[in-house]
Design a protein around this motif. Sequence first.
Motif, PDB file in Angstrom:
ATOM      1  N   LEU A 174       3.392   2.991   2.286  1.00 41.01           N
ATOM      2  CA  LEU A 174       3.991   1.383   4.124  1.00 41.01           C
ATOM      3  C   LEU A 174       5.149   0.930   3.066  1.00 41.01           C
ATOM      4  O   LEU A 174       5.732   0.691   2.334  1.00 41.01           O
ATOM      5  N   PRO A 179       0.995  -1.362  -0.119  1.00 36.60           N
ATOM      6  CA  PRO A 179      -0.155  -0.069   0.013  1.00 36.60           C
ATOM      7  C   PRO A 179       0.935   1.036   0.067  1.00 36.60           C
ATOM      8  O   PRO A 179       2.188   0.702   0.540  1.00 36.60           O
ATOM      9  N   THR A 238       1.127   0.143  19.882  1.00 37.55           N
ATOM     10  CA  THR A 238       1.643  -0.542  19.254  1.00 37.55           C
ATOM     11  C   THR A 238       1.634  -1.833  20.058  1.00 37.55           C
ATOM     12  O   THR A 238       2.532  -1.549  21.228  1.00 37.55           O
ATOM     13  N   THR A 260      10.156   4.847  15.299  1.00 39.16           N
ATOM     14  CA  THR A 260       9.700   4.702  13.282  1.00 39.16           C
ATOM     15  C   THR A 260       7.957   4.726  13.869  1.00 39.16           C
ATOM     16  O   THR A 260       7.548   4.795  12.697  1.00 39.16           O
ATOM     17  N   ASN A 261       7.887   4.341  14.858  1.00 39.01           N
ATOM     18  CA  ASN A 261       6.152   4.678  14.842  1.00 39.01           C
ATOM     19  C   ASN A 261       5.284   5.465  15.302  1.00 39.01           C
ATOM     20  O   ASN A 261       5.397   6.268  15.982  1.00 39.01           O
ATOM     21  N   HIS A 287      -5.666   4.928   5.179  1.00 38.26           N
ATOM     22  CA  HIS A 287      -5.441   3.448   5.499  1.00 38.26           C
ATOM     23  C   HIS A 287      -4.467   2.964   6.188  1.00 38.26           C
ATOM     24  O   HIS A 287      -4.444   1.956   6.854  1.00 38.26           O
ATOM     25  N   LEU A 288      -3.473   3.605   6.676  1.00 39.82           N
ATOM     26  CA  LEU A 288      -2.322   3.279   8.416  1.00 39.82           C
ATOM     27  C   LEU A 288      -3.016   3.196   9.139  1.00 39.82           C
ATOM     28  O   LEU A 288      -3.395   4.804   9.371  1.00 39.82           O
ATOM     29  N   ARG A 289      -2.167   3.386  10.752  1.00 35.88           N
ATOM     30  CA  ARG A 289      -2.419   3.753  11.789  1.00 35.88           C
ATOM     31  C   ARG A 289      -4.141   3.917  12.075  1.00 35.88           C
ATOM     32  O   ARG A 289      -4.101   4.641  12.486  1.00 35.88           O
ATOM     33  N   ILE A 290      -4.418   2.845  11.815  1.00 37.26           N
ATOM     34  CA  ILE A 290      -6.344   2.790  12.201  1.00 37.26           C
ATOM     35  C   ILE A 290      -6.289   2.702  13.752  1.00 37.26           C
ATOM     36  O   ILE A 290      -5.277   1.327  14.540  1.00 37.26           O
ATOM     37  N   ARG A 291      -6.929   3.028  14.030  1.00 42.47           N
ATOM     38  CA  ARG A 291      -7.554   3.245  15.525  1.00 42.47           C
ATOM     39  C   ARG A 291      -8.717   2.865  16.050  1.00 42.47           C
ATOM     40  O   ARG A 291      -9.238   4.017  16.810  1.00 42.47           O
ATOM     41  N   SER A 349       9.934  -1.662  13.523  1.00 44.29           N
ATOM     42  CA  SER A 349       9.918  -2.085  12.386  1.00 44.29           C
ATOM     43  C   SER A 349       8.925  -1.177  12.425  1.00 44.29           C
ATOM     44  O   SER A 349       7.915  -0.293  13.653  1.00 44.29           O
ATOM     45  N   SER A 350       8.725  -0.134  10.750  1.00 47.10           N
ATOM     46  CA  SER A 350       8.084   0.921  11.148  1.00 47.10           C
ATOM     47  C   SER A 350       6.365   0.697  11.071  1.00 47.10           C
ATOM     48  O   SER A 350       5.760   2.031  10.651  1.00 47.10           O
ATOM     49  N   PHE A 351       6.194   0.017  10.266  1.00 47.59           N
ATOM     50  CA  PHE A 351       4.249  -0.415  10.342  1.00 47.59           C
ATOM     51  C   PHE A 351       4.470  -1.505  11.751  1.00 47.59           C
ATOM     52  O   PHE A 351       4.896  -2.488  12.514  1.00 47.59           O
ATOM     53  N   SER A 352       2.918  -1.774  11.548  1.00 44.18           N
ATOM     54  CA  SER A 352       2.513  -2.539  13.212  1.00 44.18           C
ATOM     55  C   SER A 352       1.148  -3.127  12.367  1.00 44.18           C
ATOM     56  O   SER A 352       0.786  -3.293  10.921  1.00 44.18           O
ATOM     57  N   ILE A 353       0.310  -3.983  13.503  1.00 45.31           N
ATOM     58  CA  ILE A 353      -0.436  -4.710  12.614  1.00 45.31           C
ATOM     59  C   ILE A 353      -2.071  -3.564  12.446  1.00 45.31           C
ATOM     60  O   ILE A 353      -2.602  -3.921  11.907  1.00 45.31           O
ATOM     61  N   SER A 354      -1.728  -2.787  12.752  1.00 46.00           N
ATOM     62  CA  SER A 354      -3.262  -1.602  13.256  1.00 46.00           C
ATOM     63  C   SER A 354      -3.151  -0.871  11.455  1.00 46.00           C
ATOM     64  O   SER A 354      -3.120   0.176  11.611  1.00 46.00           O
ATOM     65  N   ASP A 355      -1.797  -0.729  10.601  1.00 46.26           N
ATOM     66  CA  ASP A 355      -1.728  -0.140   9.296  1.00 46.26           C
ATOM     67  C   ASP A 355      -2.556  -0.469   8.536  1.00 46.26           C
ATOM     68  O   ASP A 355      -1.967  -1.684   7.246  1.00 46.26           O
ATOM     69  N   GLY A 356      -3.624  -0.881   8.396  1.00 42.37           N
ATOM     70  CA  GLY A 356      -4.350  -1.311   7.110  1.00 42.37           C
ATOM     71  C   GLY A 356      -3.856  -3.357   7.306  1.00 42.37           C
ATOM     72  O   GLY A 356      -3.490  -3.892   7.776  1.00 42.37           O
TER      73      GLY A 356
END
Lengths: 291, 130
Positions: A151, A148, B98, B105-106, B81-85, A214-221
């Motif tokens: 990301l 995406p 998270t 980085t987050n 679509h990113l960082r959905i809360r 990591s720069s992305f997590s589980i809640s990143d789409g």
Amino acid sequence: MKSVSNKFLVSAKGFAAYFFSGKQSVVYYSTSVVRTPYHVVDPSPWPMIMGANLWGVAAMFICWVNEISLDSLYWGIPLFVLTFYSWVRDIINEATFQGFHTEKVQSGLTLGFILFLISELMLFFSFFWAFFHSALSSSVEIGCCWPPVGLECLDWSKVPLHNTALLVASSASITLSHNYLQWGDIWVATATYIATLGLSVMFIKNQYEEYAWSSFSISDGVYGSCFFMLTGLHGLHVIGGTCGLLFCFVRMMLLQFSSEHHVALTLAIWYWHFVDIVWLGLFFIIYIWGS
Amino acid sequence: MASFLGKLRFLKSPLTRRLATSVDASYKDSLPAKVSGHPEAEIKRWWAITLWMIGVCAVTRVYQMMDENHGKRPEFIPYQHLRIRKKAFPWKEGSQKTLFWCPITNAGSEGYLEMTPEEELKWGKYLHGH
């Protein structure tokens, strides 16, 4: 009718004697001598207790996620440890010390384990399906592309490649250890086994470091969800496989395995190979193709 | 105490048996049916595979360490679509952070969050350079 009720009372007495005395009791009903190679297991309370316990553990998880009070459910963890210990102790007693595990029983256990591995494969298959569903026809919300928009994917030639090398090396070294055990040389088997455990601990540590940075997590789409669901589930399987290998290592040190008869070790090694193969799938599909 | 040590006596026979000489090398008498016909060749093969793979591990580890760049912070763009809360995680600060939270980085849903004093101790040196 009378004989049926007598048998019920006698077996209930045997059951109660077993449960409360904590050791194998003499069963009083007059059966004929066992003439088959199969193992008819004595009455045991552990499966029933484990069933109720697992319900409690599931309820614990649901309450934790939905922020309901856990006060009435804390008995779940200590009871699980006790039940698991008791059940496994009974199996080891029946197999190693009482000699119930004939060739037929061994092949039955092996077949059951193969079916379990197939069910685990189905579990991973379903999450791979979810990944392909989103990756092959990317929706407009994530930018009609995969990965995406926005990301930053992980570089597959860095941490994931090293992890692949670690797991393949550990599979090779555990095979070597197994061959030495079958050959009769337990010292080299021990050394190569320790190398396997070391490599798997290095994998777990490396994967944890990757997660931590990591720069992305589980809640990143959907990418984040698929990625962490698959790699997280695989990581839990690696931790479980390592615990299984460690347990068999202790049993090997206590000389409970012979060079021909070591079903638990064989199955633990198969589980480890399965974990390795799933990682190879993850590596090529998620890390390389998916980035 | 004495009964605890007494229970450890089950270790005595495995330990003393291990210290005895290992199985005699005339394995042909006791060769199990499952092992292949040439165990020395097979074991040599697996040693070769194992040692080569450990070499590959060393190479990939060095390659991995060459490019470690822990202080880099990706540019923040407030994508939907990113960082959905939508639902908070069931731990402290679950509405923003998270499980494997890295403050460098987050980012939160609106931007990078201020570091707490504990985070500053652990991660601060990467962000501000060594």
